[in-house]
Write a protein that holds these residues in place. Sequence first.
Motif, PDB file in Angstrom:
ATOM      1  N   LYS A  73       0.814  -1.207   0.000  1.00  0.00           N
ATOM      2  CA  LYS A  73       0.000   0.000   0.000  1.00  0.00           C
ATOM      3  C   LYS A  73       0.852   1.263   0.000  1.00  0.00           C
ATOM      4  O   LYS A  73       0.393   2.339  -0.402  1.00  0.00           O
ATOM      5  N   GLN A  74       2.082   1.137   0.458  1.00  0.00           N
ATOM      6  CA  GLN A  74       2.953   2.296   0.550  1.00  0.00           C
ATOM      7  C   GLN A  74       3.781   2.528  -0.717  1.00  0.00           C
ATOM      8  O   GLN A  74       4.478   3.543  -0.821  1.00  0.00           O
ATOM      9  N   LEU A  75       3.716   1.596  -1.674  1.00  0.00           N
ATOM     10  CA  LEU A  75       4.444   1.792  -2.923  1.00  0.00           C
ATOM     11  C   LEU A  75       3.915   3.014  -3.661  1.00  0.00           C
ATOM     12  O   LEU A  75       2.714   3.300  -3.640  1.00  0.00           O
ATOM     13  N   SER A  76       4.787   3.714  -4.331  1.00  0.00           N
ATOM     14  CA  SER A  76       4.424   4.945  -5.033  1.00  0.00           C
ATOM     15  C   SER A  76       3.373   4.676  -6.114  1.00  0.00           C
ATOM     16  O   SER A  76       3.570   3.834  -6.987  1.00  0.00           O
ATOM     17  N   ARG A  77       2.243   5.403  -6.048  1.00  0.00           N
ATOM     18  CA  ARG A  77       1.218   5.251  -7.073  1.00  0.00           C
ATOM     19  C   ARG A  77       1.697   5.701  -8.449  1.00  0.00           C
ATOM     20  O   ARG A  77       1.412   5.047  -9.450  1.00  0.00           O
TER      21      ARG A  77
ATOM     22  N   ALA B 142       9.892   3.313  -7.533  1.00  0.00           N
ATOM     23  CA  ALA B 142       9.334   2.309  -6.621  1.00  0.00           C
ATOM     24  C   ALA B 142      10.382   1.783  -5.651  1.00  0.00           C
ATOM     25  O   ALA B 142      10.069   1.465  -4.498  1.00  0.00           O
ATOM     26  N   CYS B 143      11.641   1.676  -6.102  1.00  0.00           N
ATOM     27  CA  CYS B 143      12.688   1.046  -5.289  1.00  0.00           C
ATOM     28  C   CYS B 143      13.463   2.033  -4.421  1.00  0.00           C
ATOM     29  O   CYS B 143      14.252   1.615  -3.571  1.00  0.00           O
ATOM     30  N   ASP B 144      13.243   3.334  -4.632  1.00  0.00           N
ATOM     31  CA  ASP B 144      14.050   4.338  -3.937  1.00  0.00           C
ATOM     32  C   ASP B 144      14.038   4.174  -2.424  1.00  0.00           C
ATOM     33  O   ASP B 144      15.068   4.307  -1.766  1.00  0.00           O
ATOM     34  N   ALA B 145      12.876   3.907  -1.846  1.00  0.00           N
ATOM     35  CA  ALA B 145      12.759   3.871  -0.387  1.00  0.00           C
ATOM     36  C   ALA B 145      12.802   2.451   0.180  1.00  0.00           C
ATOM     37  O   ALA B 145      12.533   2.257   1.358  1.00  0.00           O
TER      38      ALA B 145
ATOM     39  N   GLU C 216       9.123  -7.597  -9.182  1.00  0.00           N
ATOM     40  CA  GLU C 216       8.060  -8.503  -9.589  1.00  0.00           C
ATOM     41  C   GLU C 216       6.719  -7.767  -9.649  1.00  0.00           C
ATOM     42  O   GLU C 216       5.935  -7.935 -10.594  1.00  0.00           O
ATOM     43  N   ILE C 217       6.448  -6.918  -8.661  1.00  0.00           N
ATOM     44  CA  ILE C 217       5.191  -6.164  -8.629  1.00  0.00           C
ATOM     45  C   ILE C 217       5.147  -5.136  -9.759  1.00  0.00           C
ATOM     46  O   ILE C 217       4.109  -4.940 -10.412  1.00  0.00           O
ATOM     47  N   MET C 218       6.263  -4.478 -10.004  1.00  0.00           N
ATOM     48  CA  MET C 218       6.299  -3.503 -11.100  1.00  0.00           C
ATOM     49  C   MET C 218       6.112  -4.204 -12.452  1.00  0.00           C
ATOM     50  O   MET C 218       5.431  -3.687 -13.343  1.00  0.00           O
ATOM     51  N   LEU C 219       6.700  -5.388 -12.591  1.00  0.00           N
ATOM     52  CA  LEU C 219       6.507  -6.154 -13.816  1.00  0.00           C
ATOM     53  C   LEU C 219       5.049  -6.583 -13.952  1.00  0.00           C
ATOM     54  O   LEU C 219       4.492  -6.618 -15.058  1.00  0.00           O
ATOM     55  N   LEU C 220       4.431  -6.901 -12.834  1.00  0.00           N
ATOM     56  CA  LEU C 220       3.009  -7.261 -12.843  1.00  0.00           C
ATOM     57  C   LEU C 220       2.168  -6.106 -13.377  1.00  0.00           C
ATOM     58  O   LEU C 220       1.278  -6.296 -14.215  1.00  0.00           O
ATOM     59  N   SER C 221       2.458  -4.902 -12.924  1.00  0.00           N
ATOM     60  CA  SER C 221       1.744  -3.719 -13.396  1.00  0.00           C
ATOM     61  C   SER C 221       1.996  -3.482 -14.881  1.00  0.00           C
ATOM     62  O   SER C 221       1.068  -3.222 -15.664  1.00  0.00           O
ATOM     63  N   TYR C 222       3.266  -3.602 -15.281  1.00  0.00           N
ATOM     64  CA  TYR C 222       3.625  -3.450 -16.695  1.00  0.00           C
ATOM     65  C   TYR C 222       2.912  -4.495 -17.551  1.00  0.00           C
ATOM     66  O   TYR C 222       2.371  -4.184 -18.619  1.00  0.00           O
ATOM     67  N   SER C 223       2.896  -5.722 -17.066  1.00  0.00           N
ATOM     68  CA  SER C 223       2.294  -6.819 -17.834  1.00  0.00           C
ATOM     69  C   SER C 223       0.795  -6.631 -18.000  1.00  0.00           C
ATOM     70  O   SER C 223       0.232  -6.930 -19.054  1.00  0.00           O
ATOM     71  N   PHE C 224       0.138  -6.149 -16.941  1.00  0.00           N
ATOM     72  CA  PHE C 224      -1.299  -5.916 -17.009  1.00  0.00           C
ATOM     73  C   PHE C 224      -1.611  -4.922 -18.136  1.00  0.00           C
ATOM     74  O   PHE C 224      -2.537  -5.131 -18.929  1.00  0.00           O
ATOM     75  N   GLY C 225      -0.817  -3.862 -18.222  1.00  0.00           N
ATOM     76  CA  GLY C 225      -0.993  -2.910 -19.317  1.00  0.00           C
ATOM     77  C   GLY C 225      -0.686  -3.523 -20.667  1.00  0.00           C
ATOM     78  O   GLY C 225      -1.382  -3.256 -21.658  1.00  0.00           O
ATOM     79  N   SER C 226       0.330  -4.368 -20.710  1.00  0.00           N
ATOM     80  CA  SER C 226       0.749  -4.960 -21.977  1.00  0.00           C
ATOM     81  C   SER C 226      -0.269  -5.952 -22.521  1.00  0.00           C
ATOM     82  O   SER C 226      -0.366  -6.145 -23.729  1.00  0.00           O
TER      83      SER C 226
END
Length: 389
Positions: free
Chosen positions: A202-206, A316-319, A330-340
């Motif tokens: 929930k704390q990951l950058s939107r 996303a990884c900065d903090a 993995e989560i960022m790839l999940l978001s990318y994949s959903f768009g793809s």
Amino acid sequence: MVELTAGHKPNNPLAPVIGLSFFAIASGFLMSLIPLSLNAFGLDNELASWLASVFYLGLLIGAFFIERIVTKIGHRHAFMVFLSLLIVSVTAQLIFPKAHVWLLARFVAGIAVAGVFVVVESWLLMTDTAKARAKRLGLYMTSLYGGSAVGQLAIDPLGTSGALPYLFVIALLFVAMLAPLLIKSGQPQSHQSQKLQLTELKQLSRPAILGCLVSGLVLGPIYGLMPVYIAEQSAQAAFTGTLMATVILGGMLVQPLVSYLSTRMAKSLLMALFCLFGALGVVGIMQAVHFNVLIASYFILGAASFALYPIAITLACDALPIEKIVSATEIMLLSYSFGSVFGPLLAANLFDSANGIMVYLGGCLFTTCIYMLIKSLKSISTDNTPVAG
């Protein structure tokens, strides 16, 4: 055989970058080869958007379980496993030119490519400072997009029919496997990896999550449908390989600038600026009269489109601590994949016109520009709010 080593330092980027470079040449060529070779194998051109979407569906599904594989067998062995799986999928396409086989093969390929991305991204990002992460991710993206651009140039000499182009892809993937096979040191320690908890998600950058999502919405159609779009334009058809290479070359050459700027300005503002330039590139493609303007517009579109993902993932990884990086990628790839997954279908069906894909890309980039600009302005306003007391 002499065993190569990547040095004594942990997490040396040599093996993943070398392997990724050959993988990128093969993958870049394959992405354009598949839609262009459909007729030669007796398949319908309308299959192109479904092949692109099912590939990204595999990418999406793969993102759910890759972290466990990497943690269990380590980055180096996981890299070789996923490259082997990709080779099997390409071989199946060549041996069985049937629509259902190709759809299944591209789904499997999506899982394999998801594995390659998570392995390499986390391998490179598992370092201590934001500056080092930005520099390594710039190296990753330059290798990925540079290899993809080189791969596009193979279209003209090798053609898009027969077995030779696919055998070329398979050979390159075997070469890519040599780097992790021979360079046995330098991978991150698998025990470092920890899964992000629900409260941490929930704390990951939107803006980071949305940036990866939009990257997929844009790059899915660029890889899956852009070669067909170019081939259908009478003035551009003869330059399909060159124009696709220009798009990806723009993505490659912008990476050092992305690495430089991402540590010097707000990342949401940076994504807003690249989205604006990308939308202008779309307008240039649709309105270009001279070929030089067309080339420049494709270059700008590529630079803007391929800049979003590295900015978003570093945001996303900065903090995050280093042990959370695999899970975050993995989560960022999940978001990318959903768009793809949905990008090629939306681009193919949302606008019923010759320039439908361009209208779609321009709309995605411009609306994202507005969102990122609003988020960056809110962030600046919050930072400037005086503290009471």
